[in-house]
Design an enzyme around this catalytic site. Structure first.
Site, PDB file in Angstrom:
ATOM      1  N   GLU A  87       0.830  -1.212   0.000  1.00  0.00           N
ATOM      2  CA  GLU A  87       0.000   0.000   0.000  1.00  0.00           C
ATOM      3  C   GLU A  87       0.864   1.260   0.000  1.00  0.00           C
ATOM      4  OE1 GLU A  87      -3.140   0.013  -0.507  1.00  0.00           O
ATOM      5  OE2 GLU A  87      -3.545  -2.116  -0.262  1.00  0.00           O
ATOM      6  N   GLU A 120       5.332   2.149  -0.536  1.00  0.00           N
ATOM      7  CA  GLU A 120       6.607   2.086   0.192  1.00  0.00           C
ATOM      8  C   GLU A 120       6.697   3.300   1.115  1.00  0.00           C
ATOM      9  OE1 GLU A 120      10.530   2.633   1.414  1.00  0.00           O
ATOM     10  OE2 GLU A 120       9.614   4.017  -0.020  1.00  0.00           O
TER      11      GLU A 120
END
Length: 667
Positions: free
Chosen positions: A433, A435
């Site tokens: 979702e 980095e």
């Protein structure tokens, strides 16, 4: 020996841990979680040992557990039945993130995307999602694109009343979509929409990818598995998907705010591309909000297992003799290594619960079809805070598990401690979702957009309003360390916003383009700005919770918890505070560290009861070192004895080899 000792530590507490649990989580939430645990204990499919399962075994057991959960019928819609949904998902997260992911990706990610971006024409699909008549997946990431969502390459081209999906290159193949490899019948897929030769940009679509009876993929779609992964993620069917002239009906377009007319014209009610994108960004935030809870749960596991084990583990003492050895929890250094993560587990929970409340309000307004400048601002603020809180929480979570493993010594490395598996399970939370370092840039971009509005910044959740006033430098410590910490954070965030904005202006004036400027301001500036803003909000929201708490009997210990959490976080910014001129001389730093040491020491008599207030049931915890009865050695030996006299087949070869060596040495 161990059990009475842990009971002794329990009696040191100044509060009732059950009351604290109810105050922080809510009595109904605690009751619902207990019901879920009782159901799980009664079903053999949820019983487990410490064996490491193969990928196929893990996926089979996740499937069987998912079926059982669906049969229970505990909830249908995560937004209309929020308490039940959170009780179930939190319990499953603690039990096994693979099982939780199966549920969450379908209901909370796929389902939420269709609800928030779809219209009446998608109602039938939403109903099937809620009834678990289909299995959903969320397909955004591509082999070559993750964080840069606007530049994904998959195309959806309008042609003769239909949408034609294509994957133009290897880098455009969809990947990392949970549930996709084997189970998904439908997906939300993001692609560039082309109408009459024009690219209308990044849009969401919902399409069927498999026949629900045969589970064969539809024409023009190729789906595969991504292979082995560490930990519980072996049980998650992360898949890849490639399109080749796959035709889907026009109704596949999630058309809230945009559509294609029957005669092939693209129409939109969005005022700008950024407004259109903000709706998508709000949808993406649901995943990040869930991952904040993963950070909280990681801190919960780390502190529960390591602190309980630190009571059972005796090493050294003031005088010689085994009877004089003391629990390692008595050592200040052990406390310093573990107690901050105990405070983080509690404070992140309080913060995340409030954030979920705000986000639920936002999502309901989106689902109801509201379009307003205030809602657009709400979306940006949700996106800014979720993009900041996800990194802060997951970094703390992964860090806590590593520290706990080391603090438990050699036994911590055993599979039965569960700490190693948990590290594997939580490590990817730093990258999925978004980095962490990449999405922190999204937070700073939104904050920098407010730099010219200082004095009149207003946002729905009021997380940025403190920037309207220029803060003062440090003068002296007060009797309330949290107020002092918040003052320091306000100065830090304000100063970083001003200096980062000024540096961006200077770089732009020197001839740098916007892309170059955005990249050159990250180190020591924009990243720190995002973290400071997020940590300030976390601490402030927990402070607000304590001001409003009804059960005053648990307020003093929660104040101790917040004192430690706030000082622990601020100490990490000590160098930057000096560089920015907040304080001069060594006394501020010395005092801060002394207050941090005292905050750690103050938590020692409360530690075991605090752990009891956050720890999952032993059935869910599944750790020989961290069981609530404190009998770590007994549980360790119980597992050891399962392997008594098990001789592998190669021992015969070893005997022959040694015999040959012995005969050779006699010659």
């Amino acid at each position: 020996m161990s059990a009475p000792l842990i009971d002794k530590y329990r009696k040191m507490a100044t509060f009732d841990w059950k009351k604290l649990k109810a105050a922080v989580e809510g009595e109904e939430h605690v009751r619902l979680k207990s019901e879920v645990v009782a159901k799980m204990k009664s079903e053999p499919v949820f019983h487990r040992d410490y064996r490491v399962l193969s990928r196929e075994e893990q996926r089979e057991v996740v499937h069987q557990r998912w079926k059982k959960i669906v049969e229970w019928g505990l909830f249908k819609d995560p937004y209309s039945d929020l308490e039940n949904f959170h009780a179930l998902t939190e319990t499953l997260e603690a039990y096994d993130q693979g099982t939780s992911a199966r549920l969450f990706l379908h209901g909370n990610v796929f389902g939420a995307a269709v609800k928030s971006m779809g219209t009446d024409r998608h109602k039938d699909l939403i109903q099937k999602t809620e009834n678990n008549e289909i299995v959903g997946a969320f397909c955004l990431t591509e082999v070559g694109h993750g964080s840069n969502t606007a530049e994904i390459q998959t195309t959806a081209t309008f042609d003769n009343g239909e949408l034609v999906f294509n994957t133009p290159s290897v880098s455009a193949i969809k990947c990392w979509a949970g549930n996709l490899a084997h189970s998904a019948t439908h997906v939300v897929v993001y692609a560039q929409l082309h109408v009459e030769g024009k690219n209308e940009g990044f849009h969401g679509f919902v399409i069927q990818v498999r026949c629900p009876r045969t589970f064969q993929t539809l024409p023009g779609i190729t789906i595969g598995d991504m292979g082995s992964k560490p930990g519980c993620w072996q049980g998650v069917e992360n898949g890849w998907m490639e399109f080749k002239n796959h035709r889907a009906p026009l109704s596949a377009l999630l058309n809230k705010g945009c559509d294609i007319t029957p005669d092939g014209k693209y129409v939109t009610s969005f005022k700008s591309a950024s407004e259109k994108q903000s709706v998508s960004l709000g949808t993406l935030s649901v995943g990040r909000l869930g991952i904040i809870a993963k950070g909280m749960m990681a801190c919960t596991f780390a502190s529960t297992i390591a602190i309980r084990y630190s009571v059972a583990r005796r090493q050294f003492g003031p005088v010689k003799g085994a009877e004089n050895e003391i629990p390692v929890l008595e050592y200040p250094l052990q406390q310093y290594r573990l107690f901050p993560y105990l405070s983080a587990a509690i404070c992140i929970r309080i913060f995340q619960k409030k954030f979920v409340g705000h986000f639920t309000e936002y999502m309901m307004r989106v689902i109801m079809g509201e379009k307003s400048d205030e809602l657009s601002e709400f979306s940006k603020e949700v996106h800014a805070l979720s993009s900041g809180a996800k990194p802060v929480a997951t970094w703390l979570g992964v860090e806590s598990l590593g520290e706990a493993r080391k603090a438990c010594g050699g036994h911590g490395y055993l599979q039965m401690s569960r700490l190693n598996t948990l590290r594997d399970d939580n490590d990817p939370s730093q990258t999925f979702e978004g980095e962490n370092f990449m999405i922190l840039q999204q937070t700073s971009n939104i904050l920098l957009g407010k730099a010219q509005s200082i004095g009149s910044i207003e946002t729905p959740m009021s997380t940025m309003s403190f920037l309207n006033q220029k803060p003062s430098k440090f003068s002296s410590w007060s009797s309330n360390p949290v107020n002092d910490v918040l003052s320091a954070y306000r100065y830090l965030t304000y100063h970083l916003l001003q200096t980062t904005s000024a540096e961006a202006y200077r770089l732009k004036a020197s001839g740098k383009n916007s892309f170059e400027v955005r990249n050159e301001i990250q180190i020591h500036r924009a990243v720190n700005l995002s973290v400071a803003y997020t940590e300030h909000t976390m601490i402030h929201w927990v402070q607000q919770f304590l001001k409003e708490i009804e059960d005053q009997s648990v307020k003093p210990v929660l104040q101790k918890v917040l004192n430690l959490f706030s000082l622990f976080l601020l100490e990490r910014h000590l160098a930057t505070l000096y560089i920015t001129g907040y304080a001069s001389g060594g006394k501020f730093g010395e005092d801060l560290r002394e207050k941090l040491r005292l905050a750690v020491a103050e938590l020692k008599p409360e530690a075991i009861a605090l752990v009891d207030s956050i720890a999952p049931d032993d059935f869910i915890l599944h750790s020989a070192l961290g069981a609530s009865d404190g009998k770590a050695y007994e549980h360790i030996m119980e597992e050891f004895r399962k392997y008594t006299n098990e001789q592998p087949r190669w021992v015969c070869d070893l005997a022959q080899f040694l015999q040959k060596r012995s005969q050779g040495s006699k010659l």
